[in-house]
Motif scaffolding. Structure first.
Motif, PDB file in Angstrom:
ATOM      1  N   UNK A 174      46.455  49.001  41.028  1.00 46.78           N
ATOM      2  CA  UNK A 174      46.123  50.027  40.053  1.00 46.78           C
ATOM      3  C   UNK A 174      44.681  50.521  40.202  1.00 46.78           C
ATOM      4  N   UNK A 175      44.256  50.714  41.457  1.00 50.22           N
ATOM      5  CA  UNK A 175      42.952  51.307  41.716  1.00 50.22           C
ATOM      6  C   UNK A 175      41.765  50.423  41.455  1.00 50.22           C
ATOM      7  N   UNK A 176      41.955  49.103  41.491  1.00 46.64           N
ATOM      8  CA  UNK A 176      40.833  48.195  41.271  1.00 46.64           C
ATOM      9  C   UNK A 176      41.063  46.892  42.023  1.00 46.64           C
ATOM     10  N   UNK A 177      39.980  46.165  42.253  1.00 45.09           N
ATOM     11  CA  UNK A 177      40.054  44.843  42.875  1.00 45.09           C
ATOM     12  C   UNK A 177      39.797  43.786  41.805  1.00 45.09           C
ATOM     13  N   UNK A 178      40.644  42.771  41.794  1.00 47.17           N
ATOM     14  CA  UNK A 178      40.463  41.645  40.886  1.00 47.17           C
ATOM     15  C   UNK A 178      40.137  40.421  41.732  1.00 47.17           C
ATOM     16  N   UNK A 179      38.947  39.861  41.537  1.00 50.24           N
ATOM     17  CA  UNK A 179      38.507  38.708  42.323  1.00 50.24           C
ATOM     18  C   UNK A 179      39.198  37.452  41.811  1.00 50.24           C
ATOM     19  N   UNK A 193      38.791  21.565  52.955  1.00 50.77           N
ATOM     20  CA  UNK A 193      37.469  21.875  52.418  1.00 50.77           C
ATOM     21  C   UNK A 193      37.562  22.401  50.985  1.00 50.77           C
ATOM     22  N   UNK A 194      36.474  22.198  50.252  1.00 49.34           N
ATOM     23  CA  UNK A 194      36.391  22.719  48.882  1.00 49.34           C
ATOM     24  C   UNK A 194      36.267  24.229  48.940  1.00 49.34           C
ATOM     25  N   UNK A 195      37.142  24.948  48.275  1.00 54.19           N
ATOM     26  CA  UNK A 195      37.164  26.404  48.366  1.00 54.19           C
ATOM     27  C   UNK A 195      36.403  27.086  47.241  1.00 54.19           C
ATOM     28  N   UNK A 196      35.788  26.319  46.356  1.00 56.64           N
ATOM     29  CA  UNK A 196      35.021  26.921  45.273  1.00 56.64           C
ATOM     30  C   UNK A 196      35.850  27.086  44.006  1.00 56.64           C
ATOM     31  N   UNK A 197      35.185  27.426  42.901  1.00 57.44           N
ATOM     32  CA  UNK A 197      35.885  27.552  41.610  1.00 57.44           C
ATOM     33  C   UNK A 197      36.666  28.858  41.503  1.00 57.44           C
ATOM     34  N   UNK A 198      37.608  28.872  40.590  1.00 59.18           N
ATOM     35  CA  UNK A 198      38.269  30.137  40.270  1.00 59.18           C
ATOM     36  C   UNK A 198      37.232  31.088  39.687  1.00 59.18           C
ATOM     37  N   UNK A 199      37.329  32.343  40.090  1.00 57.13           N
ATOM     38  CA  UNK A 199      36.299  33.310  39.703  1.00 57.13           C
ATOM     39  C   UNK A 199      36.183  33.458  38.199  1.00 57.13           C
ATOM     40  N   UNK A 200      37.326  33.464  37.494  1.00 62.62           N
ATOM     41  CA  UNK A 200      37.274  33.689  36.047  1.00 62.62           C
ATOM     42  C   UNK A 200      36.750  32.494  35.263  1.00 62.62           C
ATOM     43  N   UNK A 250      28.181  39.302  40.636  1.00 63.19           N
ATOM     44  CA  UNK A 250      28.941  39.257  41.879  1.00 63.19           C
ATOM     45  C   UNK A 250      29.757  40.529  42.066  1.00 63.19           C
ATOM     46  N   UNK A 251      30.281  41.076  40.988  1.00 63.59           N
ATOM     47  CA  UNK A 251      31.002  42.345  41.076  1.00 63.59           C
ATOM     48  C   UNK A 251      30.080  43.470  41.530  1.00 63.59           C
ATOM     49  N   UNK A 252      28.830  43.458  41.093  1.00 63.42           N
ATOM     50  CA  UNK A 252      27.850  44.439  41.564  1.00 63.42           C
ATOM     51  C   UNK A 252      27.583  44.244  43.055  1.00 63.42           C
ATOM     52  N   UNK A 253      27.527  42.994  43.482  1.00 68.60           N
ATOM     53  CA  UNK A 253      27.331  42.649  44.890  1.00 68.60           C
ATOM     54  C   UNK A 253      28.435  43.268  45.747  1.00 68.60           C
ATOM     55  N   UNK A 278      33.158  47.690  48.151  1.00 68.15           N
ATOM     56  CA  UNK A 278      34.401  47.121  47.616  1.00 68.15           C
ATOM     57  C   UNK A 278      34.568  47.694  46.220  1.00 68.15           C
ATOM     58  N   UNK A 279      35.020  48.938  46.156  1.00 70.88           N
ATOM     59  CA  UNK A 279      35.005  49.682  44.910  1.00 70.88           C
ATOM     60  C   UNK A 279      36.350  50.348  44.628  1.00 70.88           C
ATOM     61  N   UNK A 280      36.357  51.226  43.626  1.00 71.45           N
ATOM     62  CA  UNK A 280      37.606  51.872  43.207  1.00 71.45           C
ATOM     63  C   UNK A 280      38.177  52.773  44.307  1.00 71.45           C
TER      64      UNK A 280
END
Length: 285
Positions: free
Chosen positions: A176-181, A207-214, A224-227, A233-235
């Motif tokens: 729907x025109x957006x990226x959800x991390x 390997x440890x893959x890191x935490x869930x983003x939310x 991070x979204x600004x990054x 990586x935008x609309x």
């Protein structure tokens, strides 16, 4: 009845399928000819009767030669079909390069950002899986209305730097025109984080893959979204990915069916065009 004529009557799709984006997706649609006969120009009937003797003994020679020429031209144009507007516009921006190998499900978008190399990968397999799911839901629902589905497409983003070791990888959903991390991972070995080999995949699993983003602090999520936005990586990219996936899926599906049709009648496309040329030359002699 010849094998070619019989196949034309049961063909599911032809070389014209690449140009018909609005046609139903189902392969059970009405039969279409592999190499359809097109209507002659109005002037052909007047012209061939006057010049037939200059080309051959038959009055139909000119009309047949013209038809063969039209068929050759159409097949050559279909083989080099013009890119759609959305794709030409995307390439004209000069930001992302598209790595797309014919016959492969995966597509890679790559770009440079300062000393960073960025690659986003996605697959058209997500479209096929979503279509099957939605078709099953429609059959269960029994509704005649055509729903407006937006298929979720999983994308894998990797960022590497020439001045630093390691790789940052981001799993996102495009819909729907957006990226959800979903997840952000960091690998000290860039090859482990970016290679698409079975060995690299096996090493990543331990390997440890890191935490869930939310689960991250909201302020960290926002930064991070600004990054990602700053790196394109935008609309606009989120709108392009499903459109290109749909475009590629249609081309792959049509190519597979066309190659099957040609195989059944013992032709390749190059052989068919060559046959047209040979017959045309003989008729005109």
């Amino acid at each position: 009845m010849s094998a070619i004529r019989a196949l034309r009557q049961v063909s599911l799709v032809s070389t014209r399928a690449l140009a018909v984006r609005s046609a139903p997706r189902s392969l059970s649609r009405a039969a279409m000819p592999v190499f359809a006969v097109r209507a002659a120009p109005a002037c052909a009937a007047r012209a061939f009767s006057l010049s037939a003797r200059t080309l051959g003994e038959g009055a139909s020679d000119v009309a047949l030669s013209q038809k063969l020429t039209e068929e050759m031209q159409y097949e050559k144009e279909a083989a080099t079909e013009a890119e759609p507007d959305f794709l030409r516009s995307f390439k004209a921006q000069g930001v992302w390069a598209i790595e797309d190998v014919a016959g492969n499900d995966e597509v890679a978008l790559t770009r440079k950002f300062g000393n960073e190399s960025i690659r986003m990968m996605f697959s058209i397999a997500d479209i096929n899986q979503s279509e099957t799911q939605f078709e099953n839901e429609e059959e269960t629902d029994g509704s005649d209305e055509e729903p407006n589905h937006s298929y979720p497409i999983r994308c894998s983003l990797s960022v590497t730097k020439s001045a630093a070791n390691g790789a940052l990888t981001v799993d996102v959903i495009c819909q729907e025109g957006t990226f959800v991390v979903e997840n952000i991972s960091f690998y000290k070995d860039a090859q482990v984080g970016t290679e698409l080999t079975a060995e690299a995949d096996w090493r990543r699993r331990g390997l440890y893959i890191g935490p869930q983003f939310d689960t991250l602090d909201v302020s960290v999520q926002e930064e991070f979204e600004k990054f990602l936005q700053e790196r394109g990586i935008n609309e606009a990219l989120a709108s392009f990915v499903p459109e290109y996936a749909e475009y590629k899926e249609q081309k792959v599906r049509s190519l597979v069916i066309l190659l099957l049709e040609l195989f059944l009648i013992g032709f390749t496309l190059q052989e068919y065009v060559s046959w047209l040329q040979n017959v045309k030359t003989f008729v005109e002699a």
